[in-house]
Design an enzyme around this catalytic site. Structure first.
Site, PDB file in Angstrom:
ATOM      1  CE  LYS A   1      -1.191   1.436   3.808  1.00  0.00           C
ATOM      2  NZ  LYS A   1      -1.672   1.481   5.184  1.00  0.00           N
ATOM      3  CB  THR A   2       3.672   2.373   2.118  1.00  0.00           C
ATOM      4  OG1 THR A   2       3.000   1.926   3.286  1.00  0.00           O
ATOM      5  CG2 THR A   2       4.337   3.690   2.414  1.00  0.00           C
TER       6      THR A   2
ATOM      7  CG  ASP B   1      -1.910   5.489   5.368  1.00  0.00           C
ATOM      8  OD1 ASP B   1      -2.442   4.634   4.643  1.00  0.00           O
ATOM      9  OD2 ASP B   1      -0.861   5.298   6.001  1.00  0.00           O
ATOM     10  CD  GLU B   2      -3.263   2.341   8.773  1.00  0.00           C
ATOM     11  OE1 GLU B   2      -4.268   1.610   8.624  1.00  0.00           O
ATOM     12  OE2 GLU B   2      -2.125   1.902   8.994  1.00  0.00           O
TER      13      GLU B   2
ATOM     14  CD  GLN C   1      -4.412  -4.348   8.222  1.00  0.00           C
ATOM     15  OE1 GLN C   1      -3.437  -3.979   8.863  1.00  0.00           O
ATOM     16  NE2 GLN C   1      -4.387  -4.503   6.907  1.00  0.00           N
TER      17      GLN C   1
ATOM     18  NE  ARG D   1       0.346  -6.691  11.096  1.00  0.00           N
ATOM     19  CZ  ARG D   1       0.071  -5.977  10.007  1.00  0.00           C
ATOM     20  NH1 ARG D   1       0.928  -5.070   9.592  1.00  0.00           N
ATOM     21  NH2 ARG D   1      -1.029  -6.182   9.317  1.00  0.00           N
TER      22      ARG D   1
END
Length: 810
Positions: A39-40, A222-223, A253, A605
């Site tokens: 994503k980043t 973001d998020e 998330q 993770r």
DNA sequence: ATTCGCAAAGTTTTT
DNA sequence: CTTTGCGAAT
């Protein structure tokens, strides 16, 4: 712009979905990005793409939740498009800047102070005293939380209406407006106000809104799944005339619902912006197939989500491991041992490992285990630097210089170091100031007019005022120099130096550290007059930002803290009812879903190895408790896991030999307890379960220790003789709590439930094995037997009339 | 003004 | 088992 993706450095190596997101310029865009989906990379490449189409960097605004995320993005943009100053910051930092520009519109001055959580709490307590209001059984914390909730939901004090029949709401209605007045008088805002003020300002000042909307033509959030209503309103207000709003996020998330994050914001994005382009990033580049499969299987049980099809081209990898230990100490010890072995073998380095837990209180056991094993480790979120008393004290002096109305700062420093201005004097000052809507420093200036102040106190206060005025002349100097003056002239440093305690030595060292922070800030901000900026910087920073992969250490952290990170090997501990899902979520299905997402975040993770674990007995809050496996284990493909069941162990001795000791330090080498050394026994003493046939005996692990004498009422697990094997060996097993608390011979503390209540497919709870599902039933009446599948221990048979099975309402 | 002692309570926490 | 807060005692 280049047409061929193969030659375009911004598109190279990206999937079609990723490329379409990068190339999107105008109009709303929703990027649904699964964990580890790059994503980043997509976001930063898109910004670089916007820049090269000629859009000015000052037209682009990227909002994140953490400084770390903003810094990371800035770093990567700098590489892709050097020298372009795109505004990237956290929501709060952005709002602070906006609010400074338009402070007057909400009744503040531009030098307002930002109160952190403890300042706010103290201001709230002060407000309660000032209006002489007794909140009954509600704590200031509860009230603060509720005010925060209101602010997050865009309800200003003037509009707050308690819901009928809600006592906390009624109390809040009384206090919220006064609390706001306290903040206003002090020319201060709390964290929530930063958002609320800006949201209200945009709502009530169309000309400001229009201007800022035009200023920030391209906005990126973001998020997005973690935004609350206030943040939603701000973003929305800035994207009306220029709806070039790109949001990224993953509903799966979202783990900050308890802080006001509103999952609807992302779920309804398509509704808010009907012509939105939706890009789904479902390919995972992080984890192995087996890890991803397990995580996907778990999260599929959530109702409030957008279906996602996670996949990866990565290898299958090792199976996920699920281990049940007897105690939390063994759990921690075994994890430390596993890591130590890998380190010794040279296959991994410390920073490859992370240990996650649901609550901070669980970190302790791991700390001891890691220290014993000599493994370097760091804990995310310990006592934070900027929360330390001495740091807050020094900063309070600076705050008072920058904003003389800052009453919290005044109270913090007025008698620190002690200068004879005691509680009574301060109370008199406050009594004078509050009805006049004066600040405490103003009241202090007219100390002579304040009723009931002793002569001595008036003199001391006068000296203090003089001190502040003297220091105020230096406020425009560089921060380090100013701080030096503050430390010396206030007498704060001298006071610490006088004392000889080790604690105060440490404080002095911390102050030195703060001076270093100031020096670094000065270097980055040449010239004078940056005090306000410095204060804003330090109060909107979080020390966990410091925690990263710099040091080669194992990282211990809560599941919440793990979001956004990745590690080759992840240990996810204490997968038990009450902890994961947490006790407090049990009542509300929404909250159980959030707990599931939390588990999902933790699992995803892991890159190569994922180790889930639980302990049958957990020492928590000074008590040893029998645990129940997490209900989430039922939602995982445990059949494909590597399972190690060490909870109910069978030891055998040959006739005449001693039974094992039940003490924890029993000399038995638990580290070597493997699955094949032990087998399971059901509560009737008969061997059962998947591994029953492989029952093997571990004579070697016994030493000469005596068995513990049977004690009547003990919480300690102990070894009990449960029968003889065919070869005549005595068989022992660890008792369960159900047995410990029940008189001998009685299986269940309460009578069994009528056998006919049970039916196939029913979900049931067993005190030891947790939640399971009835797979089959046979026999009738008193002899009716149920076959139940448990996620941790496999299938078990129970005679219903005698068993402790209970139906679970779902 | 500090220190001591006891009671009470103890998810998570980007800012 | 901790930590934290408050009130009483030096």
């Amino acid at each position: 712009m280049e047409a061929n993706p193969l030659n375009d450095p911004l598109l190279k190596g990206l999937t079609a979905a990723q490329q379409s997101a990068v190339l999107h310029v105008d109009g709303p865009l929703l990027i649904l990005a699964g964990p580890g989906s790059g994503k980043t990379r997509v976001v930063t490449h898109r910004i670089a793409h916007l820049l090269r189409t000629g859009i000015g960097p000052q037209r682009i605004l990227a909002l994140t939740f953490t400084n770390k995320a903003a810094d990371e993005m800035r770093r990567r943009i700098e590489r892709l498009a050097p020298g372009k100053q795109v505004w990237m910051s956290t929501f709060h930092r952005f709002c602070a800047k906006m609010l400074r520009e338009h402070a007057r519109l909400v009744g503040l001055r531009e030098n307002f102070t930002i109160y952190d959580t403890s300042d706010s709490q103290s201001a709230l307590k002060r407000t309660l005293e000032a209006i002489d209001f007794d909140p009954g059984h509600f704590t200031p914390q509860q009230i603060a939380h509720h005010i925060s909730w209101a602010k997050n939901n865009l309800i200003p004090a003037a509009q707050y209406q308690p819901r009928p029949g809600h006592p906390l709401g009624a109390v809040t209605a009384k206090i919220y407006p006064s609390y706001q007045q306290t903040l206003l008088t002090a020319n201060a805002v709390d964290f929530d106000d930063l958002l609320l003020h800006v949201a209200m300002l945009l709502r009530e000042n169309p000309e400001v809104r229009t201007m800022l909307d035009a200023r920030f033509r391209y906005i990126l959030v973001d998020e997005y799944q973690d935004t609350n209503l206030a943040q939603y309103a701000i973003v929305r207000a800035l994207s009306m005339d220029y709806p070039n709003l790109a949001v990224t996020g993953d509903p799966d998330q979202s783990i900050y619902g308890w802080r006001g994050a509103n999952l609807s914001n992302i779920l309804e994005f398509e509704h808010d912006y009907p012509d939105v382009a939706v890009v789904r990033l479902e390919q995972n580049y992080r984890s192995t197939k087996s890890i991803l499969r397990a995580a996907a299987s778990l999260i599929a049980h959530n109702k409030r989500r957008k279906e996602k099809d996670l996949f990866t081209d990565n290898g299958e990898g090792d199976p996920v491991r699920l281990t049940t230990y007897v105690t939390n100490r063994e759990e921690a010890g075994a994890i430390a041992q596993t890591i130590a072995d890998a380190l010794r073998a040279g296959t991994r380095r410390p920073r490859d490992f992370a240990v996650f837990y649901r609550v901070n209180a669980l970190s302790r056991t791991f700390e001891f285990a890691f220290r014993d094993a000599g493994i370097p480790y760091q804990i995310a979120g310990g006592v934070e630097f900027f929360q330390r008393m001495e740091i807050k004290d020094v900063l309070a002096y600076l705050r008072l210089l920058n904003n003389p109305s800052d009453d919290e700062a005044f109270l913090r420093v007025v008698n620190n170091p002690p200068r004879g201005i005691g509680k009574t004097s301060i109370k008199r000052l406050a009594e004078y100031a509050v009805p006049r809507r004066q600040t405490l420093l103003e009241a202090a200036r007219s100390a002579g007019a304040v009723d009931g102040l002793a002569k001595k106190a008036i003199a001391s206060i006068g000296k203090f005022v003089h001190l502040i005025d003297t220091l105020a002349h230096l406020a425009m100097k560089e921060i380090e120099e100013l701080m030096g003056h503050v430390l010396v002239e206030s007498g704060y440093k001298g006071h610490l130096k006088e004392s000889e305690t080790a604690e105060d030595d440490e404080r002095l060292a911390n102050i030195e550290e703060l001076l270093t922070v100031a020096r670094e800030f000065d270097e980055q901000h040449p010239g004078d007059g940056h005090l306000e900026e410095f204060l804003e910087q330090v109060c909107l920073v979080n020390d966990t930002d410091v925690l990263d992969g710099e040091d080669d250490q194992v990282t211990l952290m809560t599941l919440h803290a793990s979001k956004g990170l990745e590690f080759p090997v992840v240990f996810l501990s204490a997968v038990e009812e009450g902890l994961l899902p947490h006790e407090r979520s049990r009542e509300h299905p929404d909250e159980v879903e959030e707990e599931r997402r939390l588990f999902f975040v933790g699992m995803t993770r892991a890159q190569d190895e994922l180790h889930l674990s639980m302990a049958r007995y957990r020492e928590f809050r000074g008590q040893r408790r029998l645990t129940v496996p997490s209900q989430f284990l039922m939602e995982l493909p445990v059949s494909e896991f590597e399972r190690n069941e060490a909870a109910i162990r069978v030891w055998t001795t040959f006739p005449g030999e001693d039974a094992p000791h039940s003490d924890k330090h029993d000399g038995i080498d638990h580290a070597h307890d493997g699955i094949d050394e032990h087998a399971e026994i059901d509560e009737h003493g008969a061997a059962g379960g998947d591994d029953a046939e492989d029952l093997s005996f571990d004579v070697a692990s016994f030493d000469a220790k005596k068995p513990a004498p049977p004690t009547a009422a003990s919480d300690e697990p102990e070894y009990r003789e449960v029968g003889q094997s065919a070869r005549g060996e005595r068989i022992f097993r660890l008792t369960t709590a159900a047995e410990l608390h029940a008189p001998a011979g009685v299986q269940s503390p309460e009578p069994g439930i009528a056998p006919e209540v049970f039916h196939q497919g029913m979900v049931v709870r067993h005190p030891d094995y947790g939640i399971g599902k009835i797979m089959a039933l046979s026999g009738a009446g008193q002899r009716r037997v149920a076959t139940v599948a448990f996620p941790t221990v496999g299938q078990k048979k129970f005679i219903l009339a005698a068993s402790v099975l209970r139906p679970v309402k779902s």
